[in-house]
Design a protein around this motif. Sequence first.
Motif, PDB file in Angstrom:
ATOM      1  N   HIS A 212     -12.351 -13.243  -7.958  1.00 19.87           N
ATOM      2  CA  HIS A 212     -11.227 -12.353  -7.644  1.00 19.87           C
ATOM      3  C   HIS A 212     -11.644 -10.885  -7.756  1.00 19.87           C
ATOM      4  CE1 HIS A 212      -7.077 -11.049  -7.251  1.00 19.87           C
ATOM      5  NE2 HIS A 212      -7.212 -10.330  -8.372  1.00 19.87           N
ATOM      6  N   GLY A 213     -12.426 -10.579  -8.790  1.00 19.01           N
ATOM      7  CA  GLY A 213     -12.891  -9.196  -8.945  1.00 19.01           C
ATOM      8  C   GLY A 213     -13.774  -8.746  -7.792  1.00 19.01           C
ATOM      9  N   ARG A 214     -14.623  -9.681  -7.323  1.00 18.67           N
ATOM     10  CA  ARG A 214     -15.508  -9.333  -6.208  1.00 18.67           C
ATOM     11  C   ARG A 214     -14.706  -9.047  -4.952  1.00 18.67           C
ATOM     12  NH1 ARG A 214     -18.531 -13.614  -8.241  1.00 18.67           N
ATOM     13  NH2 ARG A 214     -17.796 -14.951  -6.551  1.00 18.67           N
ATOM     14  N   ARG A 215     -13.637  -9.852  -4.736  1.00 18.92           N
ATOM     15  CA  ARG A 215     -12.813  -9.589  -3.560  1.00 18.92           C
ATOM     16  C   ARG A 215     -12.137  -8.211  -3.648  1.00 18.92           C
ATOM     17  NH1 ARG A 215      -9.772 -15.448  -2.692  1.00 18.92           N
ATOM     18  NH2 ARG A 215     -11.669 -16.618  -2.091  1.00 18.92           N
ATOM     19  N   THR A 216     -11.681  -7.884  -4.857  1.00 21.30           N
ATOM     20  CA  THR A 216     -11.064  -6.557  -5.036  1.00 21.30           C
ATOM     21  C   THR A 216     -12.080  -5.451  -4.765  1.00 21.30           C
ATOM     22  OG1 THR A 216      -9.590  -7.504  -6.698  1.00 21.30           O
ATOM     23  CG2 THR A 216      -9.782  -5.110  -6.652  1.00 21.30           C
ATOM     24  N   GLN A 217     -13.278  -5.609  -5.279  1.00 22.90           N
ATOM     25  CA  GLN A 217     -14.331  -4.617  -5.033  1.00 22.90           C
ATOM     26  C   GLN A 217     -14.667  -4.530  -3.555  1.00 22.90           C
ATOM     27  OE1 GLN A 217     -17.661  -5.539  -7.483  1.00 22.90           O
ATOM     28  NE2 GLN A 217     -16.571  -5.119  -9.414  1.00 22.90           N
ATOM     29  N   ALA A 218     -14.611  -5.714  -2.860  1.00 23.68           N
ATOM     30  CA  ALA A 218     -14.911  -5.695  -1.425  1.00 23.68           C
ATOM     31  C   ALA A 218     -13.854  -4.897  -0.672  1.00 23.68           C
ATOM     32  CB  ALA A 218     -14.967  -7.124  -0.903  1.00 23.68           C
ATOM     33  N   VAL A 219     -12.577  -5.087  -1.079  1.00 27.67           N
ATOM     34  CA  VAL A 219     -11.491  -4.328  -0.420  1.00 27.67           C
ATOM     35  C   VAL A 219     -11.666  -2.833  -0.662  1.00 27.67           C
ATOM     36  CG1 VAL A 219      -9.006  -3.925  -0.407  1.00 27.67           C
ATOM     37  CG2 VAL A 219      -9.907  -6.266  -0.485  1.00 27.67           C
ATOM     38  N   ASN A 220     -11.948  -2.461  -1.907  1.00 23.43           N
ATOM     39  CA  ASN A 220     -12.165  -1.036  -2.222  1.00 23.43           C
ATOM     40  C   ASN A 220     -13.357  -0.486  -1.461  1.00 23.43           C
ATOM     41  OD1 ASN A 220      -9.991  -1.084  -3.990  1.00 23.43           O
ATOM     42  ND2 ASN A 220     -11.279  -1.706  -5.731  1.00 23.43           N
ATOM     43  N   ALA A 221     -14.404  -1.330  -1.380  1.00 21.23           N
ATOM     44  CA  ALA A 221     -15.597  -0.873  -0.656  1.00 21.23           C
ATOM     45  C   ALA A 221     -15.285  -0.649   0.809  1.00 21.23           C
ATOM     46  CB  ALA A 221     -16.705  -1.891  -0.808  1.00 21.23           C
ATOM     47  N   MET A 222     -14.461  -1.505   1.382  1.00 23.34           N
ATOM     48  CA  MET A 222     -14.094  -1.329   2.785  1.00 23.34           C
ATOM     49  C   MET A 222     -13.284  -0.034   2.964  1.00 23.34           C
ATOM     50  SD  MET A 222     -15.392  -3.667   4.626  1.00 23.34           S
ATOM     51  CE  MET A 222     -14.388  -3.497   6.092  1.00 23.34           C
ATOM     52  N   GLN A 223     -12.367   0.212   2.007  1.00 19.24           N
ATOM     53  CA  GLN A 223     -11.585   1.453   2.109  1.00 19.24           C
ATOM     54  C   GLN A 223     -12.485   2.687   2.008  1.00 19.24           C
ATOM     55  OE1 GLN A 223      -8.596   1.152  -0.912  1.00 19.24           O
ATOM     56  NE2 GLN A 223      -7.418  -0.484   0.184  1.00 19.24           N
TER      57      GLN A 223
END
Length: 483
Positions: A212-223
Amino acid sequence: SDLDRIRGSVGGTVDFGGSSGAGARASAKALHDQSLARSKTWGNTLEGSRRKKAEDRKKKLEVEEFDRQKVDAEEAKIQLDQRKATIERANKLLYDESDRIKSFHSKMMMCDVLAEREAQVGLKGELKKLEQIREDRFLEMEKQNYRRMLEREMKEKETKEDLSKMASKAQKHQLAEYKEKRYREIEDQMLEGELLRRKAIEDLEGERNAEHGRRTQAVNAMQETQKANEYLKQIKAEDALRQQREEEKIQEYSVRKEKMLHLRKAKEEEVFQEKQAQRNLMIDAQSKRLSEMQNDEEERVEKQVAEKEASDEAKRLAKGEAQRRWGDDIQKSRAAQIQRKAANRQRERAEDAETAVFLGEWCKVLDKQEQEEIEAKGLAARKLSQEHKKQVEIARQRHESGKRQEEHVSIHARKAIEADTVEFHQYAEVAIKNYASEGKNVIPLIKELREFRKRVLQEVVPPAAAAAAESAPPTPMRALSAT
């Protein structure tokens, strides 16, 4: 002379004229009977030797007959043991090589194959998930590296702008400060690289437990990437060209990665097909080996039966040949006795006329002895006939006993087959329960057991009883089959 000696031995001088009368004849008769009674006890005379030979022959025949009976009893026992052993071996072969056992084992193997296939499908799905996780992690690492690179370039640009603004005021001071700052930046970059490396290791270790944390980081990274892309639109042509080159490298790496993944999937499919081919070859070889073993066993049993029949026929022929030789010997001995008697009569007829009465008496004695011998032989023949009848009766009783034993063995075999059927049902139920507890597909086993039950009912139970058995209350096995 010899004539006088013979006359003296039988009771004195014989009066052919009849002067002595009836007393002399009675005395001669008494002496003659006494001589005959005494001669019967002698063993060194012709009659004694014949009598002794007859007794010895009779004893020998009795001993031989007793030995033959003993041998026949032993042979009957051996044949019975061999028959029982053959029946037991045949029953074991029939049980191990029966269609129901083979068919049930094949269905069990089919269940194992289905379970193995499901496990392989599950393993393949897990491998695909792991591969997707690896791809996501690699993409995230690439995005983080790209973001850090942009931040570093932005810092360098700001530093250059600050230096250019302060260059007019204090170039030397700025140059020294710039060098010092540059050294600090290099150290910071080295420290930042070490921190990034440690952070990457920590991210790799924490990736397994923090999806779950990795997905959150992926979303932030995309932003952040989107923001960076908006900012990059304002960068010079050189930066755009460098970005384009980096994108081409990323695209090339993606194509190469996809190609390697395709090759890996093709290799896995090829290895799976090879394993399936090897398993099919092993199954075919095992089936062929089992059929060859069954054919060899049948040939060996047929060969043993043929050898036993040939041995019995040879014994029967040898026994008949011995009886024929024995009959020929008896006929030869009888012919020789007749020839000897005829020669004696011819010699006695050639004697002097004075010995005619004596020879007549002596011939009567010989006739009586011959009659006794004939009666003795007839008695021996009757006894031999009785012995033969006893042997025939013993053979008949032995045949009836063997027939009863065969019927008993047949009944026992039928009971054993019924018990074996019950044992097979129990074995099948235990196997189905075990496979069901292991989570395997037991539908083929249930179908096979249901088909076998129908065949048994059709072969053994009448139609009405079979219908009643089908309509009976469900047993545990039927309830398991219904489920």
